[in-house]
Write a protein that holds these residues in place. Structure first.
Motif, PDB file in Angstrom:
ATOM      1  N   ARG A  46       1.690   1.853  -3.569  1.00 27.63           N
ATOM      2  CA  ARG A  46       0.486   2.178  -4.337  1.00 27.63           C
ATOM      3  C   ARG A  46      -0.008   3.589  -4.044  1.00 27.63           C
ATOM      4  O   ARG A  46      -0.457   4.298  -4.937  1.00 27.63           O
ATOM      5  CB  ARG A  46      -0.603   1.129  -4.051  1.00 27.63           C
ATOM      6  CG  ARG A  46      -1.815   1.283  -4.927  1.00 27.63           C
ATOM      7  CD  ARG A  46      -1.482   1.115  -6.401  1.00 27.63           C
ATOM      8  NE  ARG A  46      -2.518   1.664  -7.233  1.00 27.63           N
ATOM      9  CZ  ARG A  46      -2.509   2.885  -7.753  1.00 27.63           C
ATOM     10  NH1 ARG A  46      -1.505   3.716  -7.539  1.00 27.63           N
ATOM     11  NH2 ARG A  46      -3.500   3.287  -8.533  1.00 27.63           N
ATOM     12  N   LYS A  47       0.102   4.024  -2.783  1.00 29.97           N
ATOM     13  CA  LYS A  47      -0.336   5.374  -2.405  1.00 29.97           C
ATOM     14  C   LYS A  47       0.436   6.454  -3.148  1.00 29.97           C
ATOM     15  O   LYS A  47      -0.062   7.550  -3.361  1.00 29.97           O
ATOM     16  CB  LYS A  47      -0.178   5.582  -0.895  1.00 29.97           C
ATOM     17  CG  LYS A  47      -1.236   4.906  -0.082  1.00 29.97           C
ATOM     18  CD  LYS A  47      -0.988   5.103   1.406  1.00 29.97           C
ATOM     19  CE  LYS A  47      -1.958   4.259   2.200  1.00 29.97           C
ATOM     20  NZ  LYS A  47      -1.639   4.261   3.640  1.00 29.97           N
TER      21      LYS A  47
ATOM     22  N   SER B  67       0.810  -1.221   0.000  1.00 29.13           N
ATOM     23  CA  SER B  67       0.000   0.000   0.000  1.00 29.13           C
ATOM     24  C   SER B  67       0.844   1.271   0.000  1.00 29.13           C
ATOM     25  O   SER B  67       0.446   2.271  -0.600  1.00 29.13           O
ATOM     26  CB  SER B  67      -0.972   0.008   1.176  1.00 29.13           C
ATOM     27  OG  SER B  67      -0.269  -0.056   2.398  1.00 29.13           O
TER      28      SER B  67
END
Length: 191
Positions: free
Chosen positions: A154-155, A151
């Motif tokens: 991805r952020k 994550s």
């Protein structure tokens, strides 16, 4: 093969027979992937889980060539991965996820890896699963496969993918909205 996922989640008797024959043939040809596992036990588990058979059929239909790669003794589940030599052809030219797809202003791909996997009832391989797959053979010598992206990456707009080059697994990054004709994704399914 098309990238469209079938909305009908039941297999006809002919489709079921064809799928089970393909899976059994692949299972018997690739014993090194699942030593100590008996096909009759796998087939019994499959026949007791028709929704999983549908997902396996989607894996097969899109070129994934699913095969048993393990058995979870705690849950009793058999683990299937896409074992096609190259990233499945029916799942290429996709960006990473829906957010990436929606962020593209022009030349959008038809779908995303994460969305297709969810529609198929499977999960993208993690980096660890991808590395384990490569211990069972050599995959993605000419293609690459999106894998589950942490994550924090991805952020920031990125996503990761893997391939096999020079005798090693390589992990790379790209913008999650990118897509290439030689990049697809591999899935995992527990039955």
């Amino acid at each position: 093969m098309t990238n469209e996922i079938s909305n009908k989640k039941d297999l006809s008797p002919e489709q079921l027979e064809e799928l089970l024959n393909a899976l059994k043939t692949r299972f018997e040809k690739n014993i090194q992937r699942h030593e100590g596992i008996e096909w009759a036990e796998v087939q019994a588990k499959l026949e007791a889980n028709p929704e999983k058979l549908w997902s396996l059929n989607e894996m097969e239909r899109t070129g994934g060539e699913p095969d048993v790669v393990g058995h979870d003794k705690e849950t009793g589940e058999y683990i299937f991965y896409d074992c096609s030599a190259e990233s499945p052809k029916g799942r290429r030219s996709v960006c990473y996820d829906r957010e990436a797809l929606e962020s593209r202003k022009q030349h959008k791909p038809e779908n995303s890896a994460v969305n297709m996997a969810a529609e198929m009832g499977i999960e993208l391989l993690s980096e660890e699963q991808y590395r384990n797959l490569q211990k069972l053979g050599i995959f993605d010598k000419k293609s690459s496969s999106w894998v589950q992206t942490p994550s924090d990456i991805r952020k920031l707009g990125g996503a990761i993918f893997c391939d096999w080059r020079y005798g090693h697994v390589f992990v790379y990054h790209n913008g999650a909205d990118s897509y290439y004709a030689a990049r697809g994704f591999r899935g995992a399914l527990r039955v």
